[in-house]
Design a protein around this motif. Structure first.
Motif, PDB file in Angstrom:
ATOM      1  N   MET A   1      22.741  15.346  23.485  1.00 11.23           N
ATOM      2  CA  MET A   1      23.852  14.520  22.985  1.00 11.23           C
ATOM      3  C   MET A   1      23.302  13.876  21.979  1.00 11.23           C
ATOM      4  O   MET A   1      22.694  12.442  21.971  1.00 11.23           O
ATOM      5  N   GLU A   2      23.584  14.183  20.835  1.00  8.01           N
ATOM      6  CA  GLU A   2      23.075  13.662  19.390  1.00  8.01           C
ATOM      7  C   GLU A   2      24.325  12.892  18.729  1.00  8.01           C
ATOM      8  O   GLU A   2      24.027  11.790  17.974  1.00  8.01           O
ATOM      9  N   GLU A   3      25.350  13.385  18.663  1.00 13.45           N
ATOM     10  CA  GLU A   3      26.453  12.832  18.023  1.00 13.45           C
ATOM     11  C   GLU A   3      27.011  11.712  18.688  1.00 13.45           C
ATOM     12  O   GLU A   3      26.828  11.343  19.963  1.00 13.45           O
ATOM     13  N   VAL A  40      29.237  12.125  29.553  1.00 11.13           N
ATOM     14  CA  VAL A  40      29.041  13.433  28.612  1.00 11.13           C
ATOM     15  C   VAL A  40      30.468  14.086  28.464  1.00 11.13           C
ATOM     16  O   VAL A  40      30.961  14.657  27.383  1.00 11.13           O
ATOM     17  N   GLU A  45      31.174  16.564  25.419  1.00  6.82           N
ATOM     18  CA  GLU A  45      30.031  17.155  25.323  1.00  6.82           C
ATOM     19  C   GLU A  45      30.043  18.645  26.221  1.00  6.82           C
ATOM     20  O   GLU A  45      29.575  19.442  26.409  1.00  6.82           O
ATOM     21  N   GLY A  49      26.315  18.891  27.804  1.00  7.95           N
ATOM     22  CA  GLY A  49      25.835  17.593  27.476  1.00  7.95           C
ATOM     23  C   GLY A  49      25.052  16.934  28.391  1.00  7.95           C
ATOM     24  O   GLY A  49      24.291  16.104  27.843  1.00  7.95           O
ATOM     25  N   ASN A  52      21.204  17.791  27.747  1.00  2.00           N
ATOM     26  CA  ASN A  52      20.983  17.255  26.183  1.00  2.00           C
ATOM     27  C   ASN A  52      20.799  15.961  26.309  1.00  2.00           C
ATOM     28  O   ASN A  52      19.967  15.497  25.579  1.00  2.00           O
ATOM     29  N   LEU A  53      21.783  15.097  26.953  1.00  7.47           N
ATOM     30  CA  LEU A  53      21.296  13.916  27.169  1.00  7.47           C
ATOM     31  C   LEU A  53      20.167  13.392  27.591  1.00  7.47           C
ATOM     32  O   LEU A  53      19.452  12.661  27.301  1.00  7.47           O
ATOM     33  N   ASN A 339      25.630   5.878  22.162  1.00  6.54           N
ATOM     34  CA  ASN A 339      26.501   6.960  21.613  1.00  6.54           C
ATOM     35  C   ASN A 339      28.011   6.744  21.480  1.00  6.54           C
ATOM     36  O   ASN A 339      28.704   7.074  20.888  1.00  6.54           O
TER      37      ASN A 339
END
Length: 468
Positions: A1-3, A40, A45, A49, A52-53, A339
């Motif tokens: 989770m990058e955004e 997420v 996501e 997500g 990814n998180l 985030n």
């Protein structure tokens, strides 16, 4: 989770889910995992997500550092138990005509003495005093409270700690604060205004000395321990696993209180303080690594087989895994909160109310809410300092004044206050680990004490604000 994505009030839901489920289910890992999953989905996501998180939150230097620190602390504590060092230390302390009150006061003093690291302090106090406190029928919840409330509150009011350097560093460039020397002077001048931290430490001593009687869930826990001999409630899940708490001393060798306990502790303290003086950063993890190596070397010289030393080290690592898993999910939830702009939403809803008279009190409350929701006091400092301190300078005409000092102190104390009430807090998790207490039981028994001190702090800031 990058955004990152701003979702308004929905950003509060993951932390709320984690906290509510933790108290309802008494299972912190499950609660944090569900909260991350909810988060997420809020961020849009989907199921992917979640992994990814975890990758983004745990694949960082910050988490690697605390992960390694926890491992080396686990190894050190395992060596203490295998050599009988903790047993010998407890016997020495008990020979000093100890009583139930004196054991608690000893833990209180020990927590204040190990001031340079809020991570080392609760683990050290809990693990070294646990055998003795069990013998005197002191509940694990009480030991965790003593360890927790003498770690961060002390670290945040002593100028020669990483906390002081971090907070001071955030103030450089604000108002007339031109460099680190100016910032440290502001930090030092703000110490008397850090009402929560000072009173939290004082209250531990007063509770331990029975000047203030126990109340709330802590009274129930202490009554159970003293009358029934149950230092843990029935069904409790100690945060330190049996691989570490059940290690028996190695028979057939002669151990030494100095070589097996005092020397490793002196190495940790010496390297921690020495590195801070030289580099302005305490090398706590490296200190425990060196301490573990020295302790293992001493054990081998004393005749403990290498295979036994390695098995003991592995048991130490296994023993701290419950805490590491909880810390991993807590770090992931902190990443998620960042985030989703949780802190920014909280601040945006409250900053319009701020006036010179209300600034310290509201700053304390906002910092406490952010720390409670995210489980990180340092993250709270990083968010609140750039917002509240410039505002204080605006009210003071860009001059250093009591409103500035009180605001800085309110941010520092509010962050610690929120940590003391939150099951997501890393320092509270470590206190539960050191004391081998059920983590939710620790939070439930500590929260009323923190709330009392927090309430007094708000009232005091309101009185101070009326004088500005």
């Amino acid at each position: 989770m990058e955004e990152t994505v701003a979702v308004g009030a929905w950003s509060l839901l993951p932390a709320a889910v984690a906290i509510i489920l933790a108290f309802v289910t008494r299972n912190t890992v499950f609660s944090l995992a569900v909260a991350c999953l909810v988060g997420v989905f809020i961020a849009g996501e989907g199921l992917m997500g979640f992994p990814n998180l975890l990758k983004n939150a745990l694949g960082t230097t910050a988490f690697s550092w605390i992960f390694l620190l926890e491992l080396f602390i686990g190894v050190t504590i395992a060596f203490f138990q295998r050599t009988g060092a903790i047993r010998n230390f407890s016997a020495w302390v008990e020979s000093c005509n100890m009583t139930r009150v004196r054991v608690q006061l000893s833990a209180w003093v020990m927590g204040m003495f190990v001031f340079f690291s809020d991570y080392f302090s609760p683990l050290f106090v809990g693990s070294t005093m646990r055998t003795l406190s069990d013998r005197f029928r002191i509940s694990r919840e009480k030991l965790a409270y003593i360890a927790d409330s003498t770690s961060a509150p002390v670290s945040v009011i002593v100028p020669i700690t990483g906390w002081a350097v971090f907070i001071a560093g955030l103030m450089i460039g604000m108002g007339p604060i031109a460099d680190d020397a100016d910032a440290m002077r502001v930090f030092i001048n703000a110490i008397p205004y850090n009402i929560y931290a000072i009173l939290a430490v004082v209250m531990v001593g007063a509770i331990a000395a029975r000047i203030i009687p126990e109340f709330g869930p802590m009274k129930t826990a202490e009554t159970r321990a003293e009358n029934e001999g149950k230092v843990l409630r029935d069904g409790a899940q100690p945060l330190m696993s049996r691989e570490l708490t059940d290690i028996e001393p190695f028979e057939g060798i002669r151990t030494s209180l100095f070589w097996n306990f005092v020397l490793p502790v002196l190495i940790v303290i010496g390297v921690g303080i020495g590195s801070f003086v030289v580099t302005k950063s305490a090398l706590t993890m490296e200190a425990f690594l060196l301490s573990s190596v020295v302790a293992a070397t001493v054990m081998r010289i004393q005749g403990v087989p290498l295979a036994d030393i390695m098995e003991t080290a592995m048991n130490g690592i296994k023993g701290v895994m419950p805490a590491i898993i909880i810390l991993a999910f807590a770090y992931a939830l902190n990443e998620l909160s960042a985030n989703l702009h949780t802190a920014e939403f909280i601040v945006a809803q409250t900053e319009g109310w701020l006036t010179p008279g209300l600034l310290p009190a509201l700053t304390f409350l906002i910092a406490g809410i952010i720390a409670f929701s995210t489980g990180t006091s340092w993250g709270t400092f990083a968010i609140m300092m750039p917002i509240a301190v410039p505002l204080a300078f605006t009210f003071s005409g860009q001059e250093l004044s009591p409103v500035v000092y009180a605001t800085v102190a309110a941010i520092a104390g509010g962050g610690v206050f929120g940590d003391h009430c939150s099951p997501l807090s890393d320092t509270s998790i470590l206190a539960s680990t050191g004391a081998a207490s059920d983590h939710i039981d620790h939070i439930k028994t500590q929260m009323p004490y923190a709330m009392v001190v927090g309430g007094i702090s708000v009232a005091a800031y309101l009185v101070l604000g009326a004088m500005f």
